[in-house]
Write an enzyme that holds these catalytic residues in place. Sequence first.
Site, PDB file in Angstrom:
ATOM      1  CG  HIS A   1       2.930   5.972   0.621  1.00 25.40           C
ATOM      2  ND1 HIS A   1       2.257   6.253   1.783  1.00 25.40           N
ATOM      3  CD2 HIS A   1       3.231   7.160   0.045  1.00 25.40           C
ATOM      4  CE1 HIS A   1       2.133   7.573   1.890  1.00 25.40           C
ATOM      5  NE2 HIS A   1       2.716   8.152   0.857  1.00 25.40           N
TER       6      HIS A   1
ATOM      7  CG  ASP B   1       7.690  10.962  -5.193  1.00 26.49           C
ATOM      8  OD1 ASP B   1       7.484  10.538  -4.043  1.00 26.49           O
ATOM      9  OD2 ASP B   1       7.641  12.159  -5.488  1.00 26.49           O
TER      10      ASP B   1
HETATM   11  C1  SDX Z   1       6.542  10.433  -0.544  1.00 23.61           C
HETATM   12  O1  SDX Z   1       4.361  10.097   3.856  1.00 23.61           O
HETATM   13  C2  SDX Z   1       3.921  10.585   2.780  1.00 23.61           C
HETATM   14  O2  SDX Z   1       2.739  10.815   2.608  1.00 23.61           O
HETATM   15  C3  SDX Z   1       4.975  10.901   1.737  1.00 23.61           C
HETATM   16  C4  SDX Z   1       4.422  11.364   0.388  1.00 23.61           C
HETATM   17  C5  SDX Z   1       3.771  12.725   0.483  1.00 23.61           C
HETATM   18  O3  SDX Z   1       2.947  13.030  -0.384  1.00 23.61           O
HETATM   19  O4  SDX Z   1       4.152  13.509   1.380  1.00 23.61           O
HETATM   20  O5  SDX Z   1       3.477  10.434  -0.109  1.00 23.61           O
HETATM   21  C6  SDX Z   1       5.540  11.526  -0.637  1.00 23.61           C
HETATM   22  O6  SDX Z   1       7.507  10.577   0.163  1.00 23.61           O
HETATM   23  C7  SDX Z   1       6.281   9.138  -1.276  1.00 23.61           C
HETATM   24  C8  SDX Z   1       7.386   8.061  -0.989  1.00 23.61           C
HETATM   25  C9  SDX Z   1       8.570   8.373  -1.889  1.00 23.61           C
HETATM   26  N1  SDX Z   1       9.739   7.546  -1.517  1.00 23.61           N
HETATM   27  C10 SDX Z   1      10.185   6.574  -2.348  1.00 23.61           C
HETATM   28  O7  SDX Z   1       9.638   6.251  -3.404  1.00 23.61           O
HETATM   29  C11 SDX Z   1      11.487   5.938  -1.871  1.00 23.61           C
HETATM   30  C12 SDX Z   1      11.371   4.409  -1.955  1.00 23.61           C
HETATM   31  N2  SDX Z   1      10.391   3.968  -0.967  1.00 23.61           N
HETATM   32  C13 SDX Z   1      10.865   3.571   0.316  1.00 23.61           C
HETATM   33  O8  SDX Z   1      12.021   4.123   0.796  1.00 23.61           O
HETATM   34  C14 SDX Z   1       9.764   3.269   1.326  1.00 23.61           C
HETATM   35  O9  SDX Z   1       8.810   2.548   0.680  1.00 23.61           O
HETATM   36  C15 SDX Z   1       9.113   4.428   2.055  1.00 23.61           C
HETATM   37  C16 SDX Z   1      10.120   5.309   2.710  1.00 23.61           C
HETATM   38  C17 SDX Z   1       8.285   5.236   1.111  1.00 23.61           C
HETATM   39  C18 SDX Z   1       8.179   3.842   3.111  1.00 23.61           C
HETATM   40  O10 SDX Z   1       8.991   3.180   4.004  1.00 23.61           O
HETATM   41  P1  SDX Z   1       8.363   2.485   5.334  1.00 23.61           P
HETATM   42  O11 SDX Z   1       6.914   2.663   5.419  1.00 23.61           O
HETATM   43  O12 SDX Z   1       9.174   2.951   6.492  1.00 23.61           O
HETATM   44  O13 SDX Z   1       8.566   0.970   5.046  1.00 23.61           O
HETATM   45  P2  SDX Z   1       9.863   0.189   5.378  1.00 23.61           P
HETATM   46  O14 SDX Z   1      11.064   0.994   4.992  1.00 23.61           O
HETATM   47  O15 SDX Z   1       9.744  -0.296   6.775  1.00 23.61           O
HETATM   48  O16 SDX Z   1       9.754  -1.024   4.339  1.00 23.61           O
HETATM   49  C19 SDX Z   1       8.911  -2.125   4.610  1.00 23.61           C
HETATM   50  C20 SDX Z   1       9.558  -3.279   3.874  1.00 23.61           C
HETATM   51  C21 SDX Z   1      11.057  -3.391   4.143  1.00 23.61           C
HETATM   52  O17 SDX Z   1      11.401  -4.757   4.013  1.00 23.61           O
HETATM   53  P3  SDX Z   1      11.603  -5.611   5.412  1.00 23.61           P
HETATM   54  O18 SDX Z   1      12.669  -4.883   6.217  1.00 23.61           O
HETATM   55  O19 SDX Z   1      10.252  -5.601   6.080  1.00 23.61           O
HETATM   56  O20 SDX Z   1      12.048  -6.989   4.957  1.00 23.61           O
HETATM   57  O21 SDX Z   1       9.442  -3.068   2.449  1.00 23.61           O
HETATM   58  C22 SDX Z   1      10.744  -2.929   1.894  1.00 23.61           C
HETATM   59  C23 SDX Z   1      11.710  -2.640   3.015  1.00 23.61           C
HETATM   60  O22 SDX Z   1      13.018  -3.130   2.704  1.00 23.61           O
HETATM   61  N3  SDX Z   1      10.683  -1.785   0.986  1.00 23.61           N
HETATM   62  C24 SDX Z   1      11.205  -1.758  -0.234  1.00 23.61           C
HETATM   63  C25 SDX Z   1      10.863  -0.497  -0.754  1.00 23.61           C
HETATM   64  N4  SDX Z   1      10.160   0.186   0.151  1.00 23.61           N
HETATM   65  C26 SDX Z   1      10.061  -0.610   1.231  1.00 23.61           C
HETATM   66  N5  SDX Z   1      11.936  -2.669  -0.929  1.00 23.61           N
HETATM   67  C27 SDX Z   1      12.308  -2.283  -2.173  1.00 23.61           C
HETATM   68  N6  SDX Z   1      12.015  -1.090  -2.758  1.00 23.61           N
HETATM   69  C28 SDX Z   1      11.289  -0.177  -2.068  1.00 23.61           C
HETATM   70  N7  SDX Z   1      10.987   1.006  -2.647  1.00 23.61           N
END
Ligand code: SDX
Length: 431
Positions: A308, A366
């Site tokens: 998140h 989720d």
């Molecule tokens: C919702 O914003 C909100 O409030 C949203 C929400 C709401 O109520 O409105 O809470 C609802 O959208 C919840 C999130 C649902 N999405 C997912 O479950 C999809 C999987 N999660 C990711 O795509 C990700 O965690 C996000 C999009 C939720 C957050 O992404 P960020 O904050 O932009 O973080 P990032 O992509 O920069 O990741 C940081 C690091 C990265 O590694 P590095 O590049 O630093 O080496 O963490 C890793 C990412 O690769 N990473 C993950 C991961 N999520 C982040 N690695 C593996 N699996 C994951 N799920």
Amino acid sequence: MSDTSKTATLTIGDSSYELPIYTPTAGPDVIDIRKLYSQAGVFTYDPGFTSTAACDSTITFIDGDKGELLHRGYPIDQLAEKSHYLEVCFLLLYGYLPKASELEQFERTITQHTMIHEQMHNFFRGFRRDAHPMATMVGVVGAMSAFYHDSTDINNPLEREIASHRLIAKMPTIAAMAYKYSIGQPFVYPRNDLDYAANFLHMCFAVPAEQYQVDPILARAMDRIFTLHADHEQNASTSTVRLASSSGANPFACIAAGIACLWGPAHGGANQACLEMLKEIGTPDRIPEYIARAKDKNDPFRLMGFGHRVYKNFDPRATVMKQSADEVLELMGVENNPILATAKELEQAALADPYFAEKKLFPNVDFYSGIILEAMGFPTSMFTPVFALSRTVGWISQWKEQLADPQMKIGRPRQLYQGETMRDYVDIEKR
Ligand code: SDX
């Protein structure tokens, strides 16, 4: 605006600029950079808005480190336990917990707006039966501005109020109709003798051929899912609604934009993507393979339902959702659901893995919602429509707040341009 006695000094070359710092009632201080470009001729750069406050708000506060989510100051776990969705809608819309008479009036108003214009049924019949229900919802909600002309004037407070009530009331009807259409069953009209959540379940699962009795435990779990998804500060879809609204677009168009944004698998589409991932993993013995893929920088795979932008320890909604999952699965006699078993093993494996601890990745809202919805009988394609239905009150509350903000301006970000500088046209024979 709060106390502006504090300032930040920005030094660029030989010049220094004093930028006001505002202290909120909760959360980090903010630096006001509104005059930065006019004073210093520079932009700030923040593509994912990771460090940018886009507005003032009094609706929802999130402390990502503490795993705290407050709606008008009330913690989400207390609201999920003691309140119910329409009371939370009132709280989000008006800023306080209603007296019994106010709540009764509000619930009656919403109940009396649940039907959609009969002519709108034709919209559904223009879609393919196998259209994703989110595509249908984007289309039908946007089309509401072609029907409800008496609630599209955003400068008329009464029309804003009616549009708010219509959207909250009609979203379950539209979502249920999208579902019924996709499975070739007849639409089921809303019933005024059922509460909001029971009505939605009835519109989804009743058929003309027999009586459908809504199980109160399922209705309570449904209501809790609505509450847990009601609002969440300035997330991507809410920011989309605010940006659309800043141009003066009508409420139905703004909410349709929010639905479109929510659909993405990185946002509200994650509940569908999460369940599809759990089904692809299949059995717990394949979890290590997927954990490895999630950690592999060369593999775009991510654990859906994990991570998140704001929560960096745990998502308080997931905690409540997990309790509901156990209740619903036990009621449905599927507590031994292999998908739930895989989900629980995956959660344990990820939380025990240093990579996820270091990246602060854990189950979000989720992760468990899809398991509950599947146990209730919803196909995965209906998971995000349920999220959109729930979030409508959050979008509308933030939309109303922005329209009432005297500082509101059309949102118009700038850019870090990396393209070609000026060059002359070359005639085709000279290329
Ligand atoms: C919702 O914003 C909100 O409030 C949203 C929400 C709401 O109520 O409105 O809470 C609802 O959208 C919840 C999130 C649902 N999405 C997912 O479950 C999809 C999987 N999660 C990711 O795509 C990700 O965690 C996000 C999009 C939720 C957050 O992404 P960020 O904050 O932009 O973080 P990032 O992509 O920069 O990741 C940081 C690091 C990265 O590694 P590095 O590049 O630093 O080496 O963490 C890793 C990412 O690769 N990473 C993950 C991961 N999520 C982040 N690695 C593996 N699996 C994951 N799920």
